[in-house]
Design a protein around this motif. Structure first.
Motif, PDB file in Angstrom:
ATOM      1  N   THR A 141      -1.173  -0.094  -7.992  1.00  0.00           N
ATOM      2  CA  THR A 141      -0.679   0.764  -9.051  1.00  0.00           C
ATOM      3  C   THR A 141       0.721   0.734  -8.860  1.00  0.00           C
ATOM      4  N   ILE A 170      -6.404  -7.711  -1.761  1.00  0.00           N
ATOM      5  CA  ILE A 170      -4.860  -7.880  -1.940  1.00  0.00           C
ATOM      6  C   ILE A 170      -4.433  -9.426  -1.240  1.00  0.00           C
ATOM      7  N   LEU A 218      -1.991  -1.373   9.520  1.00  0.00           N
ATOM      8  CA  LEU A 218      -2.278  -0.070   9.863  1.00  0.00           C
ATOM      9  C   LEU A 218      -3.288   0.553   8.926  1.00  0.00           C
ATOM     10  N   THR A 219      -4.279  -0.247   8.582  1.00  0.00           N
ATOM     11  CA  THR A 219      -5.152   0.198   7.630  1.00  0.00           C
ATOM     12  C   THR A 219      -6.373   0.575   8.479  1.00  0.00           C
ATOM     13  N   LYS A 262       3.599   3.522  -8.406  1.00  0.00           N
ATOM     14  CA  LYS A 262       3.725   4.639  -7.139  1.00  0.00           C
ATOM     15  C   LYS A 262       5.067   3.999  -6.457  1.00  0.00           C
ATOM     16  N   GLY A 297       0.862  -1.244   0.015  1.00  0.00           N
ATOM     17  CA  GLY A 297      -0.118  -0.070  -0.277  1.00  0.00           C
ATOM     18  C   GLY A 297       0.798   1.104   0.050  1.00  0.00           C
ATOM     19  N   TYR A 301      -8.803   4.692  17.691  1.00  0.00           N
ATOM     20  CA  TYR A 301      -8.726   5.345  16.481  1.00  0.00           C
ATOM     21  C   TYR A 301     -10.016   6.043  16.214  1.00  0.00           C
ATOM     22  N   SER A 335      -0.668  -0.670   4.730  1.00  0.00           N
ATOM     23  CA  SER A 335      -1.353   0.568   4.685  1.00  0.00           C
ATOM     24  C   SER A 335      -2.233   0.981   3.639  1.00  0.00           C
ATOM     25  N   LEU A 336      -3.713   0.541   3.883  1.00  0.00           N
ATOM     26  CA  LEU A 336      -4.582   0.535   2.490  1.00  0.00           C
ATOM     27  C   LEU A 336      -5.895   1.540   3.042  1.00  0.00           C
ATOM     28  N   THR A 337      -6.575   1.658   2.050  1.00  0.00           N
ATOM     29  CA  THR A 337      -7.866   2.676   2.455  1.00  0.00           C
ATOM     30  C   THR A 337      -8.544   2.008   3.210  1.00  0.00           C
ATOM     31  N   ASN A 383       2.227  -2.639  -4.553  1.00  0.00           N
ATOM     32  CA  ASN A 383       1.112  -1.595  -4.613  1.00  0.00           C
ATOM     33  C   ASN A 383       0.305  -1.970  -5.937  1.00  0.00           C
ATOM     34  N   PRO A 440      -0.505  12.494  10.795  1.00  0.00           N
ATOM     35  CA  PRO A 440      -0.337  12.429   9.083  1.00  0.00           C
ATOM     36  C   PRO A 440       1.073  11.874   8.579  1.00  0.00           C
ATOM     37  N   VAL A 473      -2.913   4.611  13.260  1.00  0.00           N
ATOM     38  CA  VAL A 473      -1.824   5.797  13.175  1.00  0.00           C
ATOM     39  C   VAL A 473      -2.528   7.214  13.583  1.00  0.00           C
ATOM     40  N   GLY A 507      -0.561   4.533  -0.692  1.00  0.00           N
ATOM     41  CA  GLY A 507      -1.045   5.766  -0.592  1.00  0.00           C
ATOM     42  C   GLY A 507       0.111   6.827   0.086  1.00  0.00           C
ATOM     43  N   PRO A 508      -0.448   8.059   0.331  1.00  0.00           N
ATOM     44  CA  PRO A 508       0.628   9.016   1.108  1.00  0.00           C
ATOM     45  C   PRO A 508       1.078   8.321   2.340  1.00  0.00           C
ATOM     46  N   MET A 509       0.319   7.628   3.132  1.00  0.00           N
ATOM     47  CA  MET A 509       0.882   6.949   4.498  1.00  0.00           C
ATOM     48  C   MET A 509       1.873   6.063   4.173  1.00  0.00           C
TER      49      MET A 509
HETATM   50  P1  NDP Z   1      -5.235   5.946   0.800  1.00  0.00           P
HETATM   51  O1  NDP Z   1      -6.492   5.804   0.594  1.00  0.00           O
HETATM   52  O2  NDP Z   1      -4.662   6.991  -0.165  1.00  0.00           O
HETATM   53  O3  NDP Z   1      -4.362   4.442   0.357  1.00  0.00           O
HETATM   54  C1  NDP Z   1      -4.469   4.095  -0.668  1.00  0.00           C
HETATM   55  C2  NDP Z   1      -3.986   2.612  -0.913  1.00  0.00           C
HETATM   56  O4  NDP Z   1      -4.836   1.558  -0.759  1.00  0.00           O
HETATM   57  C3  NDP Z   1      -3.127   2.552  -2.019  1.00  0.00           C
HETATM   58  O5  NDP Z   1      -2.112   1.838  -1.968  1.00  0.00           O
HETATM   59  C4  NDP Z   1      -4.237   1.996  -2.898  1.00  0.00           C
HETATM   60  O6  NDP Z   1      -3.786   1.587  -4.225  1.00  0.00           O
HETATM   61  C5  NDP Z   1      -4.703   1.093  -2.155  1.00  0.00           C
HETATM   62  N1  NDP Z   1      -6.225   0.524  -2.467  1.00  0.00           N
HETATM   63  C6  NDP Z   1      -7.079   1.044  -2.246  1.00  0.00           C
HETATM   64  N2  NDP Z   1      -8.458   0.245  -2.610  1.00  0.00           N
HETATM   65  C7  NDP Z   1      -7.487  -0.930  -3.046  1.00  0.00           C
HETATM   66  C8  NDP Z   1      -8.244  -1.941  -3.560  1.00  0.00           C
HETATM   67  N3  NDP Z   1      -9.461  -2.236  -3.880  1.00  0.00           N
HETATM   68  N4  NDP Z   1      -7.140  -2.992  -3.956  1.00  0.00           N
HETATM   69  C9  NDP Z   1      -5.910  -2.723  -3.852  1.00  0.00           C
HETATM   70  N5  NDP Z   1      -5.262  -1.521  -3.302  1.00  0.00           N
HETATM   71  C10 NDP Z   1      -6.141  -0.570  -2.770  1.00  0.00           C
HETATM   72  O7  NDP Z   1      -4.745   6.023   2.250  1.00  0.00           O
HETATM   73  P2  NDP Z   1      -3.489   6.775   2.794  1.00  0.00           P
HETATM   74  O8  NDP Z   1      -2.314   6.300   2.325  1.00  0.00           O
HETATM   75  O9  NDP Z   1      -3.698   8.308   3.117  1.00  0.00           O
HETATM   76  O10 NDP Z   1      -3.709   6.170   4.370  1.00  0.00           O
HETATM   77  C11 NDP Z   1      -3.648   4.586   4.529  1.00  0.00           C
HETATM   78  C12 NDP Z   1      -4.457   4.288   5.889  1.00  0.00           C
HETATM   79  O11 NDP Z   1      -3.841   5.207   6.783  1.00  0.00           O
HETATM   80  C13 NDP Z   1      -6.042   4.438   5.796  1.00  0.00           C
HETATM   81  O12 NDP Z   1      -6.278   3.479   6.198  1.00  0.00           O
HETATM   82  C14 NDP Z   1      -6.286   5.938   6.368  1.00  0.00           C
HETATM   83  O13 NDP Z   1      -7.210   5.730   6.916  1.00  0.00           O
HETATM   84  C15 NDP Z   1      -4.736   5.648   7.562  1.00  0.00           C
HETATM   85  N6  NDP Z   1      -4.369   7.060   7.815  1.00  0.00           N
HETATM   86  C16 NDP Z   1      -4.119   7.838   6.997  1.00  0.00           C
HETATM   87  C17 NDP Z   1      -3.731   9.254   7.644  1.00  0.00           C
HETATM   88  C18 NDP Z   1      -3.335  10.428   6.377  1.00  0.00           C
HETATM   89  O14 NDP Z   1      -3.274  11.407   6.965  1.00  0.00           O
HETATM   90  N7  NDP Z   1      -3.313  10.020   5.136  1.00  0.00           N
HETATM   91  C19 NDP Z   1      -3.534   9.492   8.944  1.00  0.00           C
HETATM   92  C20 NDP Z   1      -3.566   8.283   9.834  1.00  0.00           C
HETATM   93  C21 NDP Z   1      -4.351   7.219   9.418  1.00  0.00           C
HETATM   94  P3  NDP Z   1      -3.662   2.208  -5.584  1.00  0.00           P
HETATM   95  O15 NDP Z   1      -2.237   3.056  -5.124  1.00  0.00           O
HETATM   96  O16 NDP Z   1      -3.266   1.223  -6.611  1.00  0.00           O
HETATM   97  O17 NDP Z   1      -4.787   3.153  -5.694  1.00  0.00           O
END
Ligand code: NDP
Length: 286
Positions: A35, A76, A92-93, A38, A10, A169, A66-68, A33, A122, A119, A12-14
């Protein structure tokens, strides 16, 4: 597979911040990941890109997710359930406590251990001394991987129940969203009246410092003491009407204070007009 190697799934930003922090600290990092692109910047810094979920899981004992949401977790992990055996999944999702508990059972049935994490900071704060994560689940697994987990954040361990970290949380994030949107609403009124967010900043910081109120009300809430000796719902409702009228006169959407006023009016209708605002606990959970 060493004590300083980890898989991060995972990005994403985290997850991206977590993987980058592990690289900064000299860990060997394997990434997967959905995608793949990334991971490009992290691979350029020395991380390994796993081509499959199976390869990512097999690369390390400790796998950080670390996923949505947990739907993404299953999407996954179901690609390679056999590769879960023997792994510790630091999940940590964020999602609901029920989801966390069910996922812990699902993971255990496949021979892996889930540590649940929530977590509290940010992405830019990952790896900094003030960062903390709520953890729950098997203490032994957390102790085994303490050093690697502490690369990301401090550990606030809550107990064996895998749902506890998610529950703490969600309680925090409940206050976070409603509190921060209250801040944004106030700034909309400020800006509509020519006051910038920067200009109001010192006042906002003071107003949003609820410590005094939290410490005053917490023992009263626990004792069920809703005495209206320092505030009453009737006073609060009058105050909220002023807020609503000021917002409307400023051309600002007033649905947020209107929703709070509706709550206060329901408390008054239930006979709590002369009780403290903490009596709303009885409206919120009859
Ligand atoms: P995102 O929602 O941006 O995370 C996206 C990640 O999840 C990417 O790797 C994405 O893959 C993947 N993903 C989502 N749906 C699917 C799916 N169906 N199949 C496969 N992969 C999938 O979140 P953040 O990175 O911001 O945060 C991650 C976690 O941390 C979340 O649970 C959030 O609540 C928690 N958190 C975030 C904070 C923040 O400020 N950002 C603070 C504290 C906790 P792809 O890249 O391919 O889209």
């Amino acid at each position: 597979m060493t004590a300083t190697s980890v898989t991060v799934i995972g990005l994403g930003p985290m997850g991206h911040a977590m993987a980058g922090t592990y690289l900064d600290k000299g860990y060997e990092v394997t990434l997967w990941n959905r995608t793949p692109a990334k991971a490009d910047g992290l691979v350029a810094r020395g991380a390994h890109r796993a081509d499959t979920v199976e390869a990512a899981l097999k690369a390390n004992d400790l796998v950080v997710l670390s996923l949505t949401d947990y739907a993404a977790v299953y999407a996954i992990l179901e690609q390679a359930p056999a590769a879960l055996a023997g792994r510790t999944i630091a999940n940590l999702t964020s999602d609901t406590p029920t989801q966390a508990r069910e996922a812990a059972e699902w993971t255990a049935a496949r021979g892996a251990v889930q540590i649940t994490g929530g977590v509290q900071v940010p992405p830019p704060a990952i790896g900094t001394p003030e960062a903390v994560t709520y953890y729950s689940g098997p203490k032994e697994a957390i102790e085994t991987h303490r050093a690697a987990l502490e690369v990301l954040t401090g550990i606030d361990y809550l107990g064996e129940d895998p749902g506890l970290a998610a529950l703490f949380y969600q309680i925090g994030i409940d206050m976070f969203w409603t509190g921060l949107v209250g801040y944004l609403h106030g700034q909309a009124v400020a800006q509509a009246n020519g006051i910038s967010a920067q200009q109001f900043l010192p006042h906002a910081v003071k107003t949003m410092d609820f410590r005094y109120f939290l410490e005053f009300y917490a023992p009263r809430i626990d004792a069920g003491n809703h005495e209206g000796d320092v505030d009453t719902l009737a006073m609060g409702a009058a105050s909220l009407e002023h807020v609503m009228h000021t917002a409307r006169a400023s051309g600002v959407d007033s649905s947020l204070p209107a929703a709070v006023l509706d709550l206060f009016r329901r408390g008054i209708a239930a006979g709590h007009g002369q009780d403290s605002l903490t009596s709303l606990a009885k409206v919120l959970k009859p």
